[in-house]
Enzyme design. Sequence first.
Site, PDB file in Angstrom:
ATOM      1  N   HIS A 217       0.798  -1.235   0.000  1.00 11.51           N
ATOM      2  CA  HIS A 217       0.000   0.000   0.000  1.00 11.51           C
ATOM      3  C   HIS A 217       0.825   1.278   0.000  1.00 11.51           C
ATOM      4  O   HIS A 217       0.271   2.372   0.032  1.00 11.51           O
ATOM      5  CB  HIS A 217      -0.954   0.018   1.191  1.00 11.51           C
ATOM      6  CG  HIS A 217      -0.255   0.178   2.509  1.00 11.51           C
ATOM      7  ND1 HIS A 217       0.245  -0.868   3.225  1.00 11.51           N
ATOM      8  CD2 HIS A 217       0.043   1.288   3.232  1.00 11.51           C
ATOM      9  CE1 HIS A 217       0.809  -0.434   4.337  1.00 11.51           C
ATOM     10  NE2 HIS A 217       0.711   0.882   4.363  1.00 11.51           N
TER      11      HIS A 217
HETATM   12  C1  UD1 Z   1      -2.312   5.451   5.718  1.00 13.48           C
HETATM   13  C2  UD1 Z   1      -1.029   6.009   6.316  1.00 13.48           C
HETATM   14  C3  UD1 Z   1       0.087   4.999   6.167  1.00 13.48           C
HETATM   15  C4  UD1 Z   1      -0.312   3.657   6.762  1.00 13.48           C
HETATM   16  C5  UD1 Z   1      -1.620   3.202   6.158  1.00 13.48           C
HETATM   17  C6  UD1 Z   1      -2.085   1.969   6.872  1.00 13.48           C
HETATM   18  C7  UD1 Z   1      -0.779   8.453   6.151  1.00 13.48           C
HETATM   19  C8  UD1 Z   1      -0.082   9.537   5.458  1.00 13.48           C
HETATM   20  N1  UD1 Z   1      -0.627   7.226   5.612  1.00 13.48           N
HETATM   21  O1  UD1 Z   1      -2.096   5.270   4.337  1.00 13.48           O
HETATM   22  O2  UD1 Z   1       1.242   5.478   6.850  1.00 13.48           O
HETATM   23  O3  UD1 Z   1       0.711   2.737   6.500  1.00 13.48           O
HETATM   24  O4  UD1 Z   1      -2.628   4.222   6.344  1.00 13.48           O
HETATM   25  O5  UD1 Z   1      -3.018   1.249   6.131  1.00 13.48           O
HETATM   26  O6  UD1 Z   1      -1.446   8.671   7.122  1.00 13.48           O
HETATM   27  N2  UD1 Z   1      -9.476   4.424   1.525  1.00 13.48           N
HETATM   28  C9  UD1 Z   1     -10.649   3.712   1.432  1.00 13.48           C
HETATM   29  N3  UD1 Z   1     -11.238   3.303   2.595  1.00 13.48           N
HETATM   30  C10 UD1 Z   1     -10.727   3.552   3.824  1.00 13.48           C
HETATM   31  C11 UD1 Z   1      -9.539   4.288   3.898  1.00 13.48           C
HETATM   32  C12 UD1 Z   1      -8.918   4.705   2.742  1.00 13.48           C
HETATM   33  O7  UD1 Z   1     -11.166   3.463   0.342  1.00 13.48           O
HETATM   34  O8  UD1 Z   1     -11.323   3.133   4.841  1.00 13.48           O
HETATM   35  C13 UD1 Z   1      -8.813   4.841   0.268  1.00 13.48           C
HETATM   36  C14 UD1 Z   1      -9.158   6.253  -0.177  1.00 13.48           C
HETATM   37  O9  UD1 Z   1      -9.240   6.254  -1.560  1.00 13.48           O
HETATM   38  C15 UD1 Z   1      -7.947   7.055   0.250  1.00 13.48           C
HETATM   39  C16 UD1 Z   1      -6.810   6.049   0.132  1.00 13.48           C
HETATM   40  O10 UD1 Z   1      -7.391   4.800   0.475  1.00 13.48           O
HETATM   41  O11 UD1 Z   1      -7.754   8.192  -0.537  1.00 13.48           O
HETATM   42  C17 UD1 Z   1      -5.648   6.338   1.049  1.00 13.48           C
HETATM   43  O12 UD1 Z   1      -6.067   6.475   2.418  1.00 13.48           O
HETATM   44  P1  UD1 Z   1      -5.200   7.341   3.457  1.00 13.48           P
HETATM   45  O13 UD1 Z   1      -5.721   7.161   4.824  1.00 13.48           O
HETATM   46  O14 UD1 Z   1      -5.058   8.728   2.968  1.00 13.48           O
HETATM   47  O15 UD1 Z   1      -3.762   6.735   3.342  1.00 13.48           O
HETATM   48  P2  UD1 Z   1      -3.304   5.218   3.327  1.00 13.48           P
HETATM   49  O16 UD1 Z   1      -2.691   4.943   1.997  1.00 13.48           O
HETATM   50  O17 UD1 Z   1      -4.395   4.354   3.812  1.00 13.48           O
HETATM   51  N1  UDP Z   2      -3.533  -6.030   8.478  1.00 11.45           N
HETATM   52  C1  UDP Z   2      -4.812  -6.544   8.507  1.00 11.45           C
HETATM   53  N2  UDP Z   2      -5.440  -6.826   7.331  1.00 11.45           N
HETATM   54  C2  UDP Z   2      -4.855  -6.651   6.118  1.00 11.45           C
HETATM   55  C3  UDP Z   2      -3.533  -6.108   6.099  1.00 11.45           C
HETATM   56  C4  UDP Z   2      -2.903  -5.797   7.298  1.00 11.45           C
HETATM   57  O1  UDP Z   2      -5.369  -6.767   9.579  1.00 11.45           O
HETATM   58  O2  UDP Z   2      -5.476  -6.957   5.087  1.00 11.45           O
HETATM   59  C5  UDP Z   2      -2.878  -5.682   9.769  1.00 11.45           C
HETATM   60  C6  UDP Z   2      -1.473  -6.192   9.982  1.00 11.45           C
HETATM   61  O3  UDP Z   2      -1.466  -7.496  10.524  1.00 11.45           O
HETATM   62  C7  UDP Z   2      -0.918  -5.169  10.969  1.00 11.45           C
HETATM   63  C8  UDP Z   2      -1.586  -3.883  10.514  1.00 11.45           C
HETATM   64  O4  UDP Z   2      -2.752  -4.276   9.800  1.00 11.45           O
HETATM   65  O5  UDP Z   2      -1.336  -5.470  12.284  1.00 11.45           O
HETATM   66  C9  UDP Z   2      -0.640  -3.118   9.634  1.00 11.45           C
HETATM   67  O6  UDP Z   2      -1.328  -2.166   8.936  1.00 11.45           O
HETATM   68  P1  UDP Z   2      -0.845  -1.562   7.536  1.00 11.45           P
HETATM   69  O7  UDP Z   2       0.018  -2.538   6.829  1.00 11.45           O
HETATM   70  O8  UDP Z   2      -2.059  -1.077   6.858  1.00 11.45           O
HETATM   71  O9  UDP Z   2      -0.020  -0.268   7.998  1.00 11.45           O
HETATM   72  P2  UDP Z   2       1.517  -0.016   8.339  1.00 11.45           P
HETATM   73  O10 UDP Z   2       1.908  -0.947   9.407  1.00 11.45           O
HETATM   74  O11 UDP Z   2       2.289  -0.197   7.091  1.00 11.45           O
HETATM   75  O12 UDP Z   2       1.540   1.409   8.755  1.00 11.45           O
END
Ligand code: UD1
Ligand code: UDP
Length: 372
Positions: A217
Amino acid sequence: MTDVATSAPLGSQDTGIVHVVGARPNFVKAAPVVSALRGRGAHQSVVHTGQHYDDRMSAVFFRDLGLPTPDVDLGVGSGSHAAQTAALMVGLEKEFTERRPGMVVVYGDVNSTVAAALVAAKLCVPVAHVEAGLRSFDNTMPEEVNRRVTDQLSDLCFATSPEAIGHLAAEGVPTDRVHLVGNPMIDTLLANLDRFDADALRTRLDLPERYVAATLHRPANVDDPDTAALLAKRLHEIADQVDVVMPVHPRGKAAFERAGLGDHPRVHLLEPLGYLDFVALVRGSAAVVTDSGGVQEETTILGVPCLTLRPNTERPVTITHGTNQLVTEADLLQTVTKVLHGQTPERVGSAPPLWDGHAGERIATILTQWSR
Ligand code: UD1
Ligand code: UDP
């Protein structure tokens, strides 16, 4: 603009500890801290910013982990960095002004983390940062910016690994603010070990016996359609050897779909999984391909080989003490092949220090002593 900006203290009245969570990894890290504080009868509340909002990115974690329903959900949602951070700050400022916390606890490195730290600091509310001091030294990652700023604003820095202490010292954070406490994400993992049933998941989702699990991601991997297409090609090459199971984060969904990732008969694309199902998937896998921070840590403890598709990691103990290795798109296939044949790099035989399931308790002890 109607309100005059002030940075006056909120006043002596306070409603205890406020945990700010917003994104998937926050929930996993907050659960043991909230639980340990609950055990001490602390006055606490949970503010969900709504950065993540799909059931599979948010509510499922509260169900799986027994986290209390948030006292409030600000419903901030998605946006550009500026738009999302601004909306987070506006919502949190209103919330803190009404709620008058004695302490705000923030987790990890997402936009909700830095927004809460900024707002609290300007209202003169003490801030505690769980997972302080991690550094990738890669400022192209939005998380690295969030980490640096949050740590500068924090009165308490809870470090998950020893090298974090040196990073904080190098940035001038006074040592009396810094506490090595272990890793609350690993508390959650160890507390739920009996609940990760890989065989049951395999049967329920009709998955093959042997597979590589993948989750990607990071913006650097999924935002550019050409990069996503190249990674889809590499995952197809892996799938020529072994099935690939990938719960797809919403950020990369469209790009991977356009790249035809799911067209290979041995690539199994899933919706994001809840915590218990996802860790079961990892536990039952032959190896993991990821760019997740948390997954590098979880595989370290589970002993599952982890190939991290990134040029760097802010979690080097997962390489020295764990199963993690950094890979590029160009060497991914070769590395997966080696791992599938049992060739894994040398590592220190023990878990990182204090990754023992008691980080939440250590944090709760310091928080309650500090607020006295
Ligand atoms: C965010 C964090 C990242 C973390 C990740 C965990 C920041 C800058 N980034 O990234 O560090 O590793 O979460 O998963 O805070 N979206 C959905 N449904 C949701 C949430 C998001 O569809 O419930 C989609 C939207 O299109 C959105 C995109 O995902 O624009 C990105 O979501 P966002 O929270 O901005 O950043 P992540 O890539 O999820
Ligand atoms: N995770 C989850 N479902 C998924 C992918 C990740 O429950 O489909 C869990 C994973 O085991 C860990 C946390 O989400 O506990 C990590 O989140 P993510 O990878 O989104 O964020 P990051 O750690 O990179 O910030």
